[in-house]
Motif scaffolding. Sequence first.
Motif, PDB file in Angstrom:
ATOM      1  N   VAL A  32       0.817  -1.212   0.000  1.00  5.85           N
ATOM      2  CA  VAL A  32       0.000   0.000   0.000  1.00  5.85           C
ATOM      3  C   VAL A  32       0.854   1.267   0.000  1.00  5.85           C
ATOM      4  N   THR A  33       1.818   1.337   0.911  1.00  5.59           N
ATOM      5  CA  THR A  33       2.621   2.558   0.993  1.00  5.59           C
ATOM      6  C   THR A  33       3.416   2.779  -0.285  1.00  5.59           C
ATOM      7  N   THR A  47       1.180   4.087  -3.151  1.00  5.39           N
ATOM      8  CA  THR A  47       0.833   5.507  -3.090  1.00  5.39           C
ATOM      9  C   THR A  47       2.025   6.389  -3.457  1.00  5.39           C
ATOM     10  N   GLU A  76      -3.043  13.001   3.991  1.00  2.00           N
ATOM     11  CA  GLU A  76      -3.327  11.562   3.941  1.00  2.00           C
ATOM     12  C   GLU A  76      -4.752  11.291   3.478  1.00  2.00           C
ATOM     13  N   GLN A  82      -4.688  10.182   0.079  1.00  2.00           N
ATOM     14  CA  GLN A  82      -4.361   8.758  -0.038  1.00  2.00           C
ATOM     15  C   GLN A  82      -5.614   7.914   0.175  1.00  2.00           C
ATOM     16  N   LEU A 124      -6.961   5.133  -2.401  1.00  2.00           N
ATOM     17  CA  LEU A 124      -7.083   3.720  -2.035  1.00  2.00           C
ATOM     18  C   LEU A 124      -8.531   3.261  -2.039  1.00  2.00           C
ATOM     19  N   THR A 150      -1.291   4.873   5.747  1.00  2.00           N
ATOM     20  CA  THR A 150      -1.058   3.701   4.889  1.00  2.00           C
ATOM     21  C   THR A 150      -0.366   2.574   5.644  1.00  2.00           C
ATOM     22  N   MET A 188      -4.270   1.333   7.217  1.00  2.00           N
ATOM     23  CA  MET A 188      -4.583   0.457   6.097  1.00  2.00           C
ATOM     24  C   MET A 188      -3.724  -0.796   6.127  1.00  2.00           C
ATOM     25  N   ALA A 243     -11.456   2.911   3.765  1.00  2.00           N
ATOM     26  CA  ALA A 243     -10.277   3.707   3.410  1.00  2.00           C
ATOM     27  C   ALA A 243     -10.593   5.194   3.415  1.00  2.00           C
TER      28      ALA A 243
END
Length: 440
Positions: free
Chosen positions: A87-88, A91, A123, A126, A130, A253, A257, A416
């Motif tokens: 995930v990180t 992004t 964020e 993000q 997501l 993230t 997440m 998310a």
Amino acid sequence: MTAGAELAVPSWSGSLAADAEHLSAVARAADQMLAELPVKPTRDREQAARAEEIHRVARQARATFLAEHVDRVYAELTDGLHRRPRVTGLTLTAADLFPGLVPTREQLAEEAKLTQAEKEGREIDQGVFLSAVLRSPIAGRHLMESMLMPTTRALDLLDAFTAEGLVELSAVRVERRAGATQLTVHNAHCLNAEDNELIADMETAVDLVLLDPCTRVGVLRGGVMTHPRYKGRRVFSAGINLKHLHEGRISFTGFLMGRELGYIHKIYRGLLPPGPDTWPHRFTHKPWVAAVDTFAIGGGAQLLLVFDHVLAAADAYFSLPAAQEGIVPGAGSFRLGRHTGARLTRQILLSGSKIWASSADGRLVFDEVVPAEAMDSALEAAVRRLDSPAVQANRRILHTVEEPFDAFRGYLAEFALEQALRLYGDDVIAKVRRRAGRSL
């Protein structure tokens, strides 16, 4: 003039390249307008409202762009689904390839220096991204499966763990004994509260359990505390570290997440091994036992919902105080109703009711309740009962019925965005400031 008019939000063309350029222009203009305002903590009411409107218009543009192009964007970010970023990393790559879609490394680094109240809230962008990715059956499933693959760190530690049966991580001890591997959480200074480091350690530890050929059952238990109030006692989990959240040290993230898509989902669904040869089953999974001493609060309570057997000391309890904190309790809203039914679920989630293990309601979540002094022997017996190939087969079938992959994907798509928004809500920031001051 409204922020929408000033930002000149385009009429979308349907062309990915052209629309990406339009979005980038909107994002640049929004950043310029924000830069002309005082920094967030010093804005007056009118300035704060203007900043909020600028963000709203830019985020609506991002959401509209993604509604049209998310699968093509995701294909570019993953080389046509051939790469499997976490995930990180996903992004950060999106920030490089689609400027303005999500915050850059530099923007995130600047935000990381600030408390939660001082941050611009980048964020949230993000979360917009997501949410769109997870809403897509193609992109969302690919991302979820990517997050079910073992971490590089676990693969690096696997040979040593297989040989020695012991790995000491910063916040988790991983120790194998007679076919069962116990993860003992020792974030003792904060009653095993969850922070970025613990989440990373937990995923490494869960990966080792699932990868290790000598482990047949996984166990999770809290370590012995050094905190004056609970010194000498085991504690399962105090939930999210509110002090770290107040200080701006909880990553959207990596933590919020990453825990749902990473180690918690791996406990429930299993690991997607690297390489093509996964027959007869795609996922490597094993039964898990949770041993709850003293309490399981917040994220700790959410964890109980993915375990196959939950053992508790008679004086233990669980609670989900997310409504009091103002945030969404991970996937607790998705999973709790299977255990407690709709009405009790609402009471627990909306009022933060404390549920004692020995109560009738507690028995809906705790499979077995024993005197505190009998926990060790009861845990050994529970492990023996789950150490069976038949348990694995039935577990796999149960999980297919209980939690279809796409149903969980749909929940995470909503989570998310909602959690990203909640993370920067004025009420959350105020509540966390108060609760952090009284906590650990």
